[in-house]
Design a protein around this motif. Structure first.
Motif, PDB file in Angstrom:
ATOM      1  N   GLU A 151       0.820  -1.209   0.000  1.00  0.00           N
ATOM      2  CA  GLU A 151       0.000   0.000   0.000  1.00  0.00           C
ATOM      3  C   GLU A 151       0.855   1.260   0.000  1.00  0.00           C
ATOM      4  OE1 GLU A 151      -2.361  -0.452   3.461  1.00  0.00           O
ATOM      5  OE2 GLU A 151      -3.645  -2.034   2.624  1.00  0.00           O
ATOM      6  N   ASN A 152       2.075   1.149   0.539  1.00  0.00           N
ATOM      7  CA  ASN A 152       2.985   2.294   0.606  1.00  0.00           C
ATOM      8  C   ASN A 152       4.026   2.282  -0.512  1.00  0.00           C
ATOM      9  OD1 ASN A 152       2.735   4.068   3.353  1.00  0.00           O
ATOM     10  ND2 ASN A 152       1.974   1.974   3.662  1.00  0.00           N
ATOM     11  N   ILE A 389      15.480 -11.480   1.199  1.00  0.00           N
ATOM     12  CA  ILE A 389      14.769 -10.442   0.444  1.00  0.00           C
ATOM     13  C   ILE A 389      13.659 -11.053  -0.395  1.00  0.00           C
ATOM     14  CG2 ILE A 389      16.233 -10.516  -1.612  1.00  0.00           C
ATOM     15  CD1 ILE A 389      16.146  -7.412  -1.591  1.00  0.00           C
ATOM     16  N   LYS A 390      12.663 -10.233  -0.698  1.00  0.00           N
ATOM     17  CA  LYS A 390      11.522 -10.674  -1.503  1.00  0.00           C
ATOM     18  C   LYS A 390      11.075  -9.517  -2.396  1.00  0.00           C
ATOM     19  CE  LYS A 390       6.694 -12.210  -0.908  1.00  0.00           C
ATOM     20  NZ  LYS A 390       5.688 -12.625   0.107  1.00  0.00           N
ATOM     21  N   ARG A 391      10.756  -9.830  -3.640  1.00  0.00           N
ATOM     22  CA  ARG A 391      10.220  -8.816  -4.552  1.00  0.00           C
ATOM     23  C   ARG A 391       8.716  -8.736  -4.354  1.00  0.00           C
ATOM     24  NH1 ARG A 391       8.981  -8.922 -10.300  1.00  0.00           N
ATOM     25  NH2 ARG A 391       9.687 -11.086 -10.408  1.00  0.00           N
ATOM     26  N   LEU A 392       8.211  -7.535  -4.075  1.00  0.00           N
ATOM     27  CA  LEU A 392       6.791  -7.342  -3.811  1.00  0.00           C
ATOM     28  C   LEU A 392       6.003  -6.935  -5.039  1.00  0.00           C
ATOM     29  CD1 LEU A 392       6.995  -5.391  -0.411  1.00  0.00           C
ATOM     30  CD2 LEU A 392       6.527  -7.824  -0.737  1.00  0.00           C
ATOM     31  N   GLU A 393       6.677  -6.275  -5.995  1.00  0.00           N
ATOM     32  CA  GLU A 393       5.992  -5.762  -7.174  1.00  0.00           C
ATOM     33  C   GLU A 393       6.619  -6.330  -8.437  1.00  0.00           C
ATOM     34  OE1 GLU A 393       3.310  -4.103  -7.084  1.00  0.00           O
ATOM     35  OE2 GLU A 393       3.246  -3.566  -4.963  1.00  0.00           O
ATOM     36  N   GLU A 394       5.828  -6.408  -9.488  1.00  0.00           N
ATOM     37  CA  GLU A 394       6.316  -6.935 -10.762  1.00  0.00           C
ATOM     38  C   GLU A 394       7.122  -5.899 -11.530  1.00  0.00           C
ATOM     39  OE1 GLU A 394       6.208 -10.036 -11.789  1.00  0.00           O
ATOM     40  OE2 GLU A 394       5.224 -10.555  -9.901  1.00  0.00           O
ATOM     41  N   ASP A 395       6.756  -4.626 -11.396  1.00  0.00           N
ATOM     42  CA  ASP A 395       7.467  -3.573 -12.117  1.00  0.00           C
ATOM     43  C   ASP A 395       8.681  -3.121 -11.326  1.00  0.00           C
ATOM     44  OD1 ASP A 395       5.566  -3.612 -14.128  1.00  0.00           O
ATOM     45  OD2 ASP A 395       4.275  -2.176 -13.071  1.00  0.00           O
ATOM     46  N   TYR A 396       9.698  -2.656 -12.043  1.00  0.00           N
ATOM     47  CA  TYR A 396      10.928  -2.187 -11.406  1.00  0.00           C
ATOM     48  C   TYR A 396      11.042  -0.675 -11.530  1.00  0.00           C
ATOM     49  CZ  TYR A 396      11.988  -7.107 -12.220  1.00  0.00           C
ATOM     50  OH  TYR A 396      11.922  -8.464 -12.269  1.00  0.00           O
TER      51      TYR A 396
END
Length: 420
Positions: A151-152, A389-396
């Motif tokens: 959300e942030n 670490i973990k990627r939360l979003e598909e876009d960079y």
């Protein structure tokens, strides 16, 4: 989560935001029950000095959640108990670098490295009461926190844990989708009763916050995890200063030219570090030591105080609540940069002694060349901390880096003192 036991008592577990007015006592009780660090006879306990959000409140954006059980009996009376909590924060940091040329004059100027930033979330202070573990409460807390991260606008989330803390490692890597990412070293050195001698061949200068910011942005902004709001860190009341070591006679407080001119014509060797006052944020205490171990430690301190000129390496009073100073932003250049780093660490030790600290600590990359100049005791240190670490979003945020989680480690990392 709803459970019904054999006596028809309904147990409901609710995850909600921390309420400072009513949750303080319950959170402190969970903290007291939980050990920090690997299991064994010796355990490290943390006293947050009555402020449960002290370790995240200095971040740009933060949140604390609690897990609360509501036990509803046959008479419909409710009994509430906090059984877990988690803290999280979001900030913008360097995740890589890219080359840039100076427009039409590019053929006259060499390529310059520029930082690539990403919005990063950090999870810390995950606690679940021992009596309520293996019930999925930790997983619920993490997932709810990750919702807030998204959300942030956070693109990545990471956590730090001990390599041998298998329950924590399995929770994040097996159930939450995190991957092992970096293995920095936490180096800890005791604060002796005597002052540590600092080489007379080195001059230590204190920089103003604006000068320190200029130096860090010019030299270290492409370092992995460098905080984009470094100015907020350096101007924080907990920051005790940024110190530069230069060859004796090169500069004095009066002749210091400012960071821009210093970096334009630096001496052959130099080093820098900053000091963060964790002592005013939390206290630590080692519990479970034998009387023999405590007696030995006390004897070394008595000898050190009685004969300070011997420079006897005494064991600090870690079996009672003690404070620490955290050294961050370590860097330097030149053939003697390791020597100058050692001088700065000695200076920082003496500063910690004035503040009544028990230890000084820092965290550096396992590949950091300056670690050879950082005095530490192996028994107090952690050779391999684990960051996942973990990627939360598909876009960079920038295509030049791609998926940060798959990037190789660099030589150095920048450890934000607000999260130690």
């Amino acid at each position: 989560m709803v459970e019904v036991d054999s006596t028809a008592v309904v147990v409901v577990v609710v995850v909600r935001m921390f309420d400072a007015e009513k949750d303080g006592g319950g959170v402190e009780e969970v903290e007291r029950k939980c050990e920090v660090g690997p299991s064994g006879k010796l355990s490290l306990y943390t006293d947050l000095l009555g402020d449960p959000i002290c370790r995240v409140r200095h971040s740009p954006s933060y949140l604390m959640l609690v897990a609360e059980t509501m036990v509803i009996g046959k008479d419909d009376k409710e009994k509430r108990e906090i059984v877990g909590m988690i803290r999280g924060c979001v900030k913008t940091v360097t995740c890589g670098k890219k080359l840039s040329r100076s427009g039409k004059n590019a053929h006259h100027h060499p390529s310059k490295s520029l930082p690539v930033y990403a919005k990063l979330a950090y999870i810390l202070g995950l606690r679940v009461s021992p009596s309520h573990r293996r019930m999925g409460i930790g997983l619920r807390l993490v997932r709810r926190m990750e919702e807030w991260f998204r959300e942030n606008g956070a693109e990545y989330s990471y956590i730090a844990t001990e390599n041998d803390n298998q329950p924590s490692v399995k929770l994040f890597t097996d159930k939450c989708g995190y991957s092992k990412f970096r293995t920095p070293s936490i180096l800890v050195h005791p604060v002796f009763a005597h002052r540590v001698p600092v080489s007379h061949q080195v001059t230590v200068l204190k920089l103003s916050p604006s000068d320190a910011e200029a130096l860090y942005r010019h030299r270290f902004s492409t370092t992995e995890f460098f905080p984009r709001d470094i100015d907020s860190v350096l101007n924080n009341k907990l920051n005790l200063g940024t110190f530069v070591a230069v060859p004796d006679g090169a500069y004095s407080a009066e002749s210091w030219p400012g960071s821009d001119r210093f970096l334009a014509e630096p001496p052959e060797s130099w080093a820098v570090l900053s000091v963060w006052n964790c002592k005013d944020v939390f206290r630590l205490e080692v519990r479970g030591a034998s009387l023999l171990r405590k007696g030995f430690a006390k004897t070394t301190r008595l000898v050190d105080r009685a004969f300070p000129w011997l420079h006897f390496p005494s064991v600090p009073e870690v079996f009672r609540p003690f404070g620490l100073h955290f050294l961050y932003g370590l860097g330097g250049e030149g053939p003697n940069s390791v020597k100058f780093t050692k001088a700065l660490c000695g200076f920082a030790h003496n500063l910690a002694k004035e503040y009544g600290c028990g230890v000084v600590a820092t965290e550096v990359s396992s590949r950091e060349p300056l670690r050879l100049g950082i005095p530490h005791w192996k028994v107090l240190s952690c050779a391999e901390d684990l960051w996942c670490i973990k990627r939360l979003e598909e876009d960079y945020s920038d295509g030049s880096v791609g998926d940060w989680t798959k990037s190789p480690p660099g030589v150095s990392i920048f450890v934000d003192p607000r999260e130690f």
